[in-house]
Design a protein around this motif. Structure first.
Motif, PDB file in Angstrom:
ATOM      1  N   LYS A  45     -10.601 -20.944  48.176  1.00 51.27           N
ATOM      2  CA  LYS A  45      -9.880 -22.223  48.251  1.00 51.27           C
ATOM      3  C   LYS A  45      -9.421 -23.228  46.581  1.00 51.27           C
ATOM      4  O   LYS A  45      -8.265 -23.083  46.691  1.00 51.27           O
ATOM      5  CB  LYS A  45      -9.083 -22.485  49.127  1.00 51.27           C
ATOM      6  CG  LYS A  45      -8.336 -23.698  49.461  1.00 51.27           C
ATOM      7  CD  LYS A  45      -8.370 -24.025  50.589  1.00 51.27           C
ATOM      8  CE  LYS A  45      -6.572 -25.390  51.224  1.00 51.27           C
ATOM      9  NZ  LYS A  45      -7.054 -25.931  52.137  1.00 51.27           N
ATOM     10  N   GLU A  46     -10.065 -23.691  46.879  1.00 51.41           N
ATOM     11  CA  GLU A  46     -10.194 -24.864  45.520  1.00 51.41           C
ATOM     12  C   GLU A  46      -9.552 -24.226  43.715  1.00 51.41           C
ATOM     13  O   GLU A  46      -8.592 -24.588  43.131  1.00 51.41           O
ATOM     14  CB  GLU A  46     -11.792 -25.469  44.936  1.00 51.41           C
ATOM     15  CG  GLU A  46     -11.464 -26.177  43.852  1.00 51.41           C
ATOM     16  CD  GLU A  46     -12.831 -27.631  43.498  1.00 51.41           C
ATOM     17  OE1 GLU A  46     -13.278 -27.470  42.767  1.00 51.41           O
ATOM     18  OE2 GLU A  46     -13.677 -27.842  44.394  1.00 51.41           O
ATOM     19  N   GLN A  47     -10.071 -22.571  43.587  1.00 50.13           N
ATOM     20  CA  GLN A  47      -9.375 -22.218  42.740  1.00 50.13           C
ATOM     21  C   GLN A  47      -7.985 -21.160  42.920  1.00 50.13           C
ATOM     22  O   GLN A  47      -7.831 -21.884  41.650  1.00 50.13           O
ATOM     23  CB  GLN A  47      -9.941 -20.518  42.348  1.00 50.13           C
ATOM     24  CG  GLN A  47      -9.476 -20.395  41.085  1.00 50.13           C
ATOM     25  CD  GLN A  47     -10.185 -18.795  40.661  1.00 50.13           C
ATOM     26  OE1 GLN A  47     -10.217 -17.986  41.394  1.00 50.13           O
ATOM     27  NE2 GLN A  47     -10.933 -18.582  39.497  1.00 50.13           N
ATOM     28  N   LEU A  48      -7.577 -21.327  44.501  1.00 49.80           N
ATOM     29  CA  LEU A  48      -6.292 -21.236  44.432  1.00 49.80           C
ATOM     30  C   LEU A  48      -5.788 -22.427  43.699  1.00 49.80           C
ATOM     31  O   LEU A  48      -4.299 -22.116  43.903  1.00 49.80           O
ATOM     32  CB  LEU A  48      -6.606 -20.687  45.809  1.00 49.80           C
ATOM     33  CG  LEU A  48      -4.901 -20.606  46.487  1.00 49.80           C
ATOM     34  CD1 LEU A  48      -4.062 -19.041  46.199  1.00 49.80           C
ATOM     35  CD2 LEU A  48      -4.822 -19.965  47.965  1.00 49.80           C
ATOM     36  N   MET A  49      -6.304 -23.731  44.947  1.00 52.68           N
ATOM     37  CA  MET A  49      -5.464 -24.973  44.474  1.00 52.68           C
ATOM     38  C   MET A  49      -4.902 -25.000  42.943  1.00 52.68           C
ATOM     39  O   MET A  49      -4.311 -25.965  43.164  1.00 52.68           O
ATOM     40  CB  MET A  49      -5.854 -25.629  45.132  1.00 52.68           C
ATOM     41  CG  MET A  49      -5.885 -25.617  47.002  1.00 52.68           C
ATOM     42  SD  MET A  49      -4.072 -25.670  47.857  1.00 52.68           S
ATOM     43  CE  MET A  49      -3.604 -27.004  47.140  1.00 52.68           C
ATOM     44  N   GLU A  50      -5.823 -24.115  42.118  1.00 55.59           N
ATOM     45  CA  GLU A  50      -5.612 -24.791  40.904  1.00 55.59           C
ATOM     46  C   GLU A  50      -4.715 -24.135  40.511  1.00 55.59           C
ATOM     47  O   GLU A  50      -3.882 -24.851  39.329  1.00 55.59           O
ATOM     48  CB  GLU A  50      -7.576 -25.062  40.498  1.00 55.59           C
ATOM     49  CG  GLU A  50      -8.312 -25.771  40.165  1.00 55.59           C
ATOM     50  CD  GLU A  50      -9.751 -24.949  40.061  1.00 55.59           C
ATOM     51  OE1 GLU A  50      -9.783 -23.940  39.711  1.00 55.59           O
ATOM     52  OE2 GLU A  50     -10.604 -26.215  39.592  1.00 55.59           O
ATOM     53  N   ALA A  51      -4.355 -23.272  40.856  1.00 60.05           N
ATOM     54  CA  ALA A  51      -3.832 -22.153  40.549  1.00 60.05           C
ATOM     55  C   ALA A  51      -1.862 -22.888  40.903  1.00 60.05           C
ATOM     56  O   ALA A  51      -1.171 -22.795  39.899  1.00 60.05           O
ATOM     57  CB  ALA A  51      -3.713 -21.229  40.419  1.00 60.05           C
ATOM     58  N   LEU A  52      -2.378 -23.192  41.914  1.00 57.04           N
ATOM     59  CA  LEU A  52      -0.478 -24.145  42.643  1.00 57.04           C
ATOM     60  C   LEU A  52      -0.035 -24.474  41.654  1.00 57.04           C
ATOM     61  O   LEU A  52       0.726 -25.119  41.510  1.00 57.04           O
ATOM     62  CB  LEU A  52      -0.982 -23.769  43.888  1.00 57.04           C
ATOM     63  CG  LEU A  52      -1.024 -22.516  44.964  1.00 57.04           C
ATOM     64  CD1 LEU A  52      -1.462 -23.418  46.746  1.00 57.04           C
ATOM     65  CD2 LEU A  52       0.108 -21.506  45.050  1.00 57.04           C
ATOM     66  N   LEU A  53      -1.520 -25.640  41.786  1.00 53.63           N
ATOM     67  CA  LEU A  53      -0.864 -26.843  41.050  1.00 53.63           C
ATOM     68  C   LEU A  53      -0.941 -27.128  39.449  1.00 53.63           C
ATOM     69  O   LEU A  53      -0.052 -27.398  38.741  1.00 53.63           O
ATOM     70  CB  LEU A  53      -2.512 -28.082  40.814  1.00 53.63           C
ATOM     71  CG  LEU A  53      -2.803 -29.044  40.351  1.00 53.63           C
ATOM     72  CD1 LEU A  53      -1.451 -30.628  41.069  1.00 53.63           C
ATOM     73  CD2 LEU A  53      -3.706 -30.034  40.346  1.00 53.63           C
ATOM     74  N   ASP A  54      -1.993 -26.314  38.791  1.00 55.10           N
ATOM     75  CA  ASP A  54      -1.168 -26.000  37.208  1.00 55.10           C
ATOM     76  C   ASP A  54       0.192 -25.669  37.280  1.00 55.10           C
ATOM     77  O   ASP A  54       0.799 -25.387  36.185  1.00 55.10           O
ATOM     78  CB  ASP A  54      -2.122 -24.785  36.724  1.00 55.10           C
ATOM     79  CG  ASP A  54      -1.990 -24.858  35.177  1.00 55.10           C
ATOM     80  OD1 ASP A  54      -3.110 -25.723  34.389  1.00 55.10           O
ATOM     81  OD2 ASP A  54      -1.550 -24.214  34.024  1.00 55.10           O
ATOM     82  N   GLU A  55       0.828 -24.410  38.507  1.00 56.30           N
ATOM     83  CA  GLU A  55       1.891 -23.529  38.502  1.00 56.30           C
ATOM     84  C   GLU A  55       2.900 -24.577  38.130  1.00 56.30           C
ATOM     85  O   GLU A  55       4.129 -24.935  37.390  1.00 56.30           O
ATOM     86  CB  GLU A  55       2.107 -22.543  39.363  1.00 56.30           C
ATOM     87  CG  GLU A  55       3.567 -22.306  39.746  1.00 56.30           C
ATOM     88  CD  GLU A  55       4.473 -21.496  38.845  1.00 56.30           C
ATOM     89  OE1 GLU A  55       5.119 -21.248  38.132  1.00 56.30           O
ATOM     90  OE2 GLU A  55       3.275 -20.840  37.556  1.00 56.30           O
ATOM     91  N   LEU A  56       2.461 -25.953  39.046  1.00 47.77           N
ATOM     92  CA  LEU A  56       3.469 -27.055  39.049  1.00 47.77           C
ATOM     93  C   LEU A  56       3.552 -27.677  38.240  1.00 47.77           C
ATOM     94  O   LEU A  56       4.791 -28.003  37.037  1.00 47.77           O
ATOM     95  CB  LEU A  56       3.454 -27.947  40.133  1.00 47.77           C
ATOM     96  CG  LEU A  56       3.198 -28.048  41.908  1.00 47.77           C
ATOM     97  CD1 LEU A  56       3.206 -28.649  42.406  1.00 47.77           C
ATOM     98  CD2 LEU A  56       5.086 -26.717  42.345  1.00 47.77           C
TER      99      LEU A  56
END
Length: 233
Positions: A66-77
């Motif tokens: 989940k941390e890697q998923l959140m990193e991808a979402l945050l980087d998209e923002l």
């Protein structure tokens, strides 16, 4: 390079789409949509799976955790925030203001993601581009060496921590305005033991988190200007 920004445009993931084939871009697009519409300060993999119409475990085929998923979402923002910087490179002050303002706007519009900025480092293209903009801006201002790096660090820490805190507060409040008062309520203090608090109670109650966020950005810009003046004196 194909980014989630480009590939996610025009997509509107829905659970009714059935168990369509998932990829990283479609998962990121769905995560952003869920974060923008859900009145919550967190995103669960279970909720995201339901939003996609897929078994939640399928998400882990594309993200190790989940941390890697959140990193991808945050980087998209962050990529979207960087794309909002349109001022000419020579106008270094406005570029920094635009980056800060767009970061706050995207974080508060997606509080479950924005709140993670205080604990996550993405190492992604968005983060790298944001760092480059700040280093370039302070270099364009005329600073050099450690002064460039120190002012970048000051601005980055203020923008990320403050925007993340505002996003978290909005997520906890649910369906609330993008920003709000700095204090959740009046500060009740005995004037005999805390006379200054009692004296400034009205002013403290009037503090707004967005105003303080902008004030911090301006303080870093002014610090860069003062440093430059000392260098040329």
């Amino acid at each position: 390079m194909t980014t989630a920004t480009g590939s996610a445009k025009g997509r509107t993931p829905r659970a009714s789409a059935g168990r369509a084939r998932l990829d990283r871009d479609s998962i990121v697009a769905a995560g952003l949509e869920l974060a923008a519409t859900s009145a919550t300060s967190t995103i669960s993999v279970r909720e995201l799976g339901a939003h996609l119409g897929a078994d939640p475990t399928a998400i882990y085929r594309h993200f190790r955790s989940k941390e890697q998923l959140m990193e991808a979402l945050l980087d998209e923002l962050t990529q979207r925030s960087v794309a909002s910087v349109t001022a000419d490179p020579s106008d270094w002050r406005e570029r920094l203001r635009q980056l800060a303002a767009s970061t706050l706007a995207y974080y508060t519009a997606h509080p479950a993601i924005g709140a993670e900025a205080i604990v996550l480092t993405t190492h992604g293209p968005g983060e790298l581009d944001a760092i480059e903009i700040m280093l370039e801006a302070f270099s364009t201002a005329g600073l050099s060496g450690d002064d460039v790096v120190r002012h970048y660090a000051l601005l980055a820490s203020h923008v990320l921590s403050s925007a993340a805190g505002i996003a978290r507060a909005r997520g906890e409040r649910g369906d609330a305005p993008m920003t709000g008062p700095w204090f959740d309520g009046p500060i009740l203090a005995d004037p005999r033991t805390h006379p200054r608090i009692a004296s400034f109670s009205a002013e403290l109650a009037d503090l707004q988190d967005r105003d303080l966020f902008s004030l911090g950005v301006e303080a870093v810009i002014q610090s860069a200007e003062r440093t430059l003046r000392r260098q040329v004196e």
